[in-house]
Each structure stands twice: as C-alpha cells, then as structure tokens.
Motif scaffolding. Sequence first.
Motif, PDB file in Angstrom:
ATOM      1  N   VAL A 164     -27.979 -13.515 -81.879  1.00 23.81           N
ATOM      2  CA  VAL A 164     -27.824 -14.437 -83.001  1.00 23.81           C
ATOM      3  C   VAL A 164     -28.759 -15.627 -82.836  1.00 23.81           C
ATOM      4  CG1 VAL A 164     -26.177 -15.849 -84.310  1.00 23.81           C
ATOM      5  CG2 VAL A 164     -25.408 -13.747 -83.184  1.00 23.81           C
ATOM      6  N   GLY A 165     -29.369 -16.078 -83.918  1.00 25.00           N
ATOM      7  CA  GLY A 165     -30.201 -17.272 -83.888  1.00 25.00           C
ATOM      8  C   GLY A 165     -31.331 -17.142 -82.900  1.00 25.00           C
ATOM      9  N   PRO A 212     -28.756 -16.526 -88.832  1.00 24.88           N
ATOM     10  CA  PRO A 212     -27.997 -17.195 -89.889  1.00 24.88           C
ATOM     11  C   PRO A 212     -28.182 -18.714 -89.909  1.00 24.88           C
ATOM     12  CG  PRO A 212     -26.560 -16.754 -88.042  1.00 24.88           C
ATOM     13  CD  PRO A 212     -27.913 -16.223 -87.665  1.00 24.88           C
ATOM     14  N   PHE A 213     -29.423 -19.169 -89.834  1.00 22.97           N
ATOM     15  CA  PHE A 213     -29.676 -20.610 -89.769  1.00 22.97           C
ATOM     16  C   PHE A 213     -29.161 -21.334 -91.014  1.00 22.97           C
ATOM     17  CE2 PHE A 213     -33.065 -18.710 -87.131  1.00 22.97           C
ATOM     18  CZ  PHE A 213     -32.745 -19.304 -85.926  1.00 22.97           C
ATOM     19  N   VAL A 214     -29.472 -20.780 -92.198  1.00 22.87           N
ATOM     20  CA  VAL A 214     -29.081 -21.449 -93.435  1.00 22.87           C
ATOM     21  C   VAL A 214     -27.559 -21.510 -93.557  1.00 22.87           C
ATOM     22  CG1 VAL A 214     -29.189 -21.293 -95.955  1.00 22.87           C
ATOM     23  CG2 VAL A 214     -31.252 -20.952 -94.597  1.00 22.87           C
ATOM     24  N   ASN A 215     -26.850 -20.547 -92.982  1.00 28.80           N
ATOM     25  CA  ASN A 215     -25.382 -20.592 -92.995  1.00 28.80           C
ATOM     26  C   ASN A 215     -24.862 -21.875 -92.366  1.00 28.80           C
ATOM     27  OD1 ASN A 215     -25.772 -18.023 -93.926  1.00 28.80           O
ATOM     28  ND2 ASN A 215     -24.525 -17.002 -92.373  1.00 28.80           N
ATOM     29  N   LEU A 216     -25.627 -22.427 -91.413  1.00 30.09           N
ATOM     30  CA  LEU A 216     -25.254 -23.668 -90.741  1.00 30.09           C
ATOM     31  C   LEU A 216     -26.027 -24.858 -91.298  1.00 30.09           C
ATOM     32  CD1 LEU A 216     -25.091 -22.361 -87.062  1.00 30.09           C
ATOM     33  CD2 LEU A 216     -23.159 -22.988 -88.525  1.00 30.09           C
ATOM     34  N   ALA A 217     -26.667 -24.657 -92.453  1.00 28.43           N
ATOM     35  CA  ALA A 217     -27.459 -25.709 -93.106  1.00 28.43           C
ATOM     36  C   ALA A 217     -28.659 -26.104 -92.258  1.00 28.43           C
ATOM     37  CB  ALA A 217     -26.589 -26.930 -93.429  1.00 28.43           C
ATOM     38  N   LEU A 218     -29.174 -25.158 -91.476  1.00 31.79           N
ATOM     39  CA  LEU A 218     -30.316 -25.413 -90.621  1.00 31.79           C
ATOM     40  C   LEU A 218     -31.509 -24.578 -91.087  1.00 31.79           C
ATOM     41  CD1 LEU A 218     -28.420 -25.413 -87.206  1.00 31.79           C
ATOM     42  CD2 LEU A 218     -29.150 -27.394 -88.562  1.00 31.79           C
ATOM     43  N   VAL A 219     -32.617 -24.682 -90.377  1.00 31.49           N
ATOM     44  CA  VAL A 219     -33.830 -23.940 -90.720  1.00 31.49           C
ATOM     45  C   VAL A 219     -34.265 -23.116 -89.513  1.00 31.49           C
ATOM     46  CG1 VAL A 219     -34.588 -25.670 -92.398  1.00 31.49           C
ATOM     47  CG2 VAL A 219     -35.345 -25.861 -90.011  1.00 31.49           C
ATOM     48  N   PRO A 220     -35.119 -22.125 -89.716  1.00 30.84           N
ATOM     49  CA  PRO A 220     -35.580 -21.305 -88.591  1.00 30.84           C
ATOM     50  C   PRO A 220     -36.294 -22.135 -87.534  1.00 30.84           C
ATOM     51  CG  PRO A 220     -36.145 -20.283 -90.680  1.00 30.84           C
ATOM     52  CD  PRO A 220     -35.658 -21.655 -91.000  1.00 30.84           C
ATOM     53  N   GLU A 221     -36.282 -21.628 -86.300  1.00 31.92           N
ATOM     54  CA  GLU A 221     -36.926 -22.303 -85.174  1.00 31.92           C
ATOM     55  C   GLU A 221     -37.741 -21.300 -84.367  1.00 31.92           C
ATOM     56  OE1 GLU A 221     -35.344 -20.186 -83.414  1.00 31.92           O
ATOM     57  OE2 GLU A 221     -33.811 -21.187 -82.251  1.00 31.92           O
ATOM     58  N   ALA A 222     -38.315 -21.760 -83.253  1.00 37.23           N
ATOM     59  CA  ALA A 222     -39.108 -20.910 -82.359  1.00 37.23           C
ATOM     60  C   ALA A 222     -40.332 -20.313 -83.062  1.00 37.23           C
ATOM     61  CB  ALA A 222     -38.253 -19.807 -81.739  1.00 37.23           C
ATOM     62  N   ALA A 269     -37.868 -11.149 -94.198  1.00 39.50           N
ATOM     63  CA  ALA A 269     -37.649 -12.341 -93.390  1.00 39.50           C
ATOM     64  C   ALA A 269     -36.783 -13.355 -94.129  1.00 39.50           C
ATOM     65  CB  ALA A 269     -38.991 -12.963 -93.005  1.00 39.50           C
ATOM     66  N   PHE A 270     -37.059 -13.556 -95.426  1.00 40.57           N
ATOM     67  CA  PHE A 270     -36.270 -14.512 -96.189  1.00 40.57           C
ATOM     68  C   PHE A 270     -34.805 -14.076 -96.256  1.00 40.57           C
ATOM     69  CE2 PHE A 270     -34.471 -16.402-100.017  1.00 40.57           C
ATOM     70  CZ  PHE A 270     -34.809 -17.734 -99.838  1.00 40.57           C
ATOM     71  N   GLU A 271     -34.577 -12.789 -96.421  1.00 39.20           N
ATOM     72  CA  GLU A 271     -33.197 -12.295 -96.450  1.00 39.20           C
ATOM     73  C   GLU A 271     -32.497 -12.551 -95.122  1.00 39.20           C
ATOM     74  OE1 GLU A 271     -30.613  -8.263 -97.502  1.00 39.20           O
ATOM     75  OE2 GLU A 271     -32.791  -8.247 -97.688  1.00 39.20           O
ATOM     76  N   MET A 272     -33.213 -12.326 -94.027  1.00 34.35           N
ATOM     77  CA  MET A 272     -32.620 -12.593 -92.716  1.00 34.35           C
ATOM     78  C   MET A 272     -32.257 -14.064 -92.561  1.00 34.35           C
ATOM     79  SD  MET A 272     -34.740 -10.314 -89.930  1.00 34.35           S
ATOM     80  CE  MET A 272     -33.664 -10.863 -88.580  1.00 34.35           C
ATOM     81  N   PHE A 273     -33.156 -14.952 -92.975  1.00 36.93           N
ATOM     82  CA  PHE A 273     -32.935 -16.383 -92.787  1.00 36.93           C
ATOM     83  C   PHE A 273     -31.937 -16.959 -93.787  1.00 36.93           C
ATOM     84  CE2 PHE A 273     -37.503 -16.540 -91.050  1.00 36.93           C
ATOM     85  CZ  PHE A 273     -37.062 -16.413 -89.736  1.00 36.93           C
ATOM     86  N   ALA A 274     -32.079 -16.593 -95.059  1.00 40.01           N
ATOM     87  CA  ALA A 274     -31.295 -17.234 -96.104  1.00 40.01           C
ATOM     88  C   ALA A 274     -29.897 -16.640 -96.260  1.00 40.01           C
ATOM     89  CB  ALA A 274     -32.035 -17.164 -97.437  1.00 40.01           C
ATOM     90  N   LEU A 275     -29.761 -15.329 -96.043  1.00 45.58           N
ATOM     91  CA  LEU A 275     -28.451 -14.688 -96.177  1.00 45.58           C
ATOM     92  C   LEU A 275     -27.770 -14.456 -94.836  1.00 45.58           C
ATOM     93  CD1 LEU A 275     -29.151 -12.126 -99.049  1.00 45.58           C
ATOM     94  CD2 LEU A 275     -28.336 -14.495 -99.189  1.00 45.58           C
TER      95      LEU A 275
END
Length: 254
Positions: free
Chosen positions: A105-106, A129-139, A154-160
Amino acid sequence: MREVTTALNDGVLTVTISRPEKKNALTDAMYGALADALEQAEASADIRVVVLRAEGEIFSAGNDLGEFAAQSRNQGPAVRQVERFLRNLVTARTPLVAAVQGKAVGVGTTMLLHCDLVVLAEGAQLMTPFVNLALVPEASSSLLMPLRIGHVRAFEMFALGDPVEARDALAWGLANRVVPRDQLHAEAQRLAARLAQRPAGAVAQAKQLMRDTDRILEQMERESRIFSAQLRSAEAKEAFQAFAEKRQPDFSRL
C-alpha cells in the motif's frame, strides 16, 4: 533495529521489514533504518545486490497513519527520514530486487518503481490510495507510474485507490515474475544471486543509463512540497479523523 533487519550473504544484502503485527506500516525510524541499509550497500564493495522483503502476510500497509496524523497537526519530526530513504532509492547504483506478498500500500507500491527486479507472490495486490487520504503521490510515482503503465491506469490507481492484482501488475510491466507464495523469497534470492555474479560496474552503468535521475529527483521534490502542504490541509485532517473514528470521510463541506 528490530523492525528492519539486514543480512549479507554472497554479495546479497537482504533487508527485511519486520513489523507484521502492524501490517509492516513504516515509521520514521524504520525509514531511517531502510535509508541506512541502502547507504551501506552503496558504500561497500562487498554488497552487489539488495533484496527488499517483508515478514508476515502483508508486504507493507504504507506509512504509519498515526505518524501521518501527527504530522498533519505539525507534531512530526523536524527531519522526515522517508525523504532520505526515497532519495537513496532514486540514486542507488546497486541493483534492487523486491519480493512482495499480500498488500503493498502507498509507499509499499511506489518504492517498487525504483526496484530493478520485482517478484510478486500470487494474490499480491498493489495499492496507491493517496487521494483517499487527501494526499498526493510520492516517490516520483506521479512521473514514473504513468511512464510505466499509461496515464489512465495510473490515474485510476491514484485517484480511486483500487488494488491492482498480481497478474495485472505483471501484464502492465510493474513486475518481472508472479510465483506461488511459498516460492517468493527463494525466487527473489535466485535472481539476486544471478545479478551478484554479473560485472558490478557494467550493471551499475546500465542501470544509470536507463534512469533520468535528475528528472526523477526534481519531480520527487515537487511532490514532497505539495504532499507536505496537503498533509496539513483541512481535507487531510478530515481523512485522518474519519479513519480514527472508523467512518467514511465527508469532503463535501470542504
């Protein structure tokens, strides 16, 4: 430290995350130990390959959410060891092999974008699930993930934040192998042993030629600035409060 252990054998440094009772969630101190291990590998001619693995049924639940919540209240450490760990991943000349079981995860997933060989156990799931926590991708994953699998995936992975199953991860180019769970660590060690027999200089040069390190670091620094600001946002405070209260967050009023 107990939660991160290392063992060196025949040129292969095996680094094991060992906090299974907390789903291998990573604390600031654990990031520091992981960063130390990568620095040890870069400094020692005896270390030709690093294997990243974890004990238990889950590779990593990502960052310890208790520490995230503290940071959102400006109570975190002055220096975040995660940034040192991620920078060391980016700049590593030593080849990195990852062995992943269960959920990643993350950062448990985004660190894999910096590994040179990735072995997944059957049933493994990659989640960001970064956006689920109101965060943005990292690394630098906001750069590397779309390059690897395309923007829409990639957007689906990050946003959903939906999990990517092991077989899909393999088909998308996020992994080299999918093996039965009981063969995971043996397969990772087998690949690492093969790498350790290769000319280390040529392997390191090939790895460097394949990565635009400056661009990756630049994107990672940009992510870090936005991540830190978002971590202290009203959205993030609602996300962490909802997690603590075991309810769905309500972002509609923010």
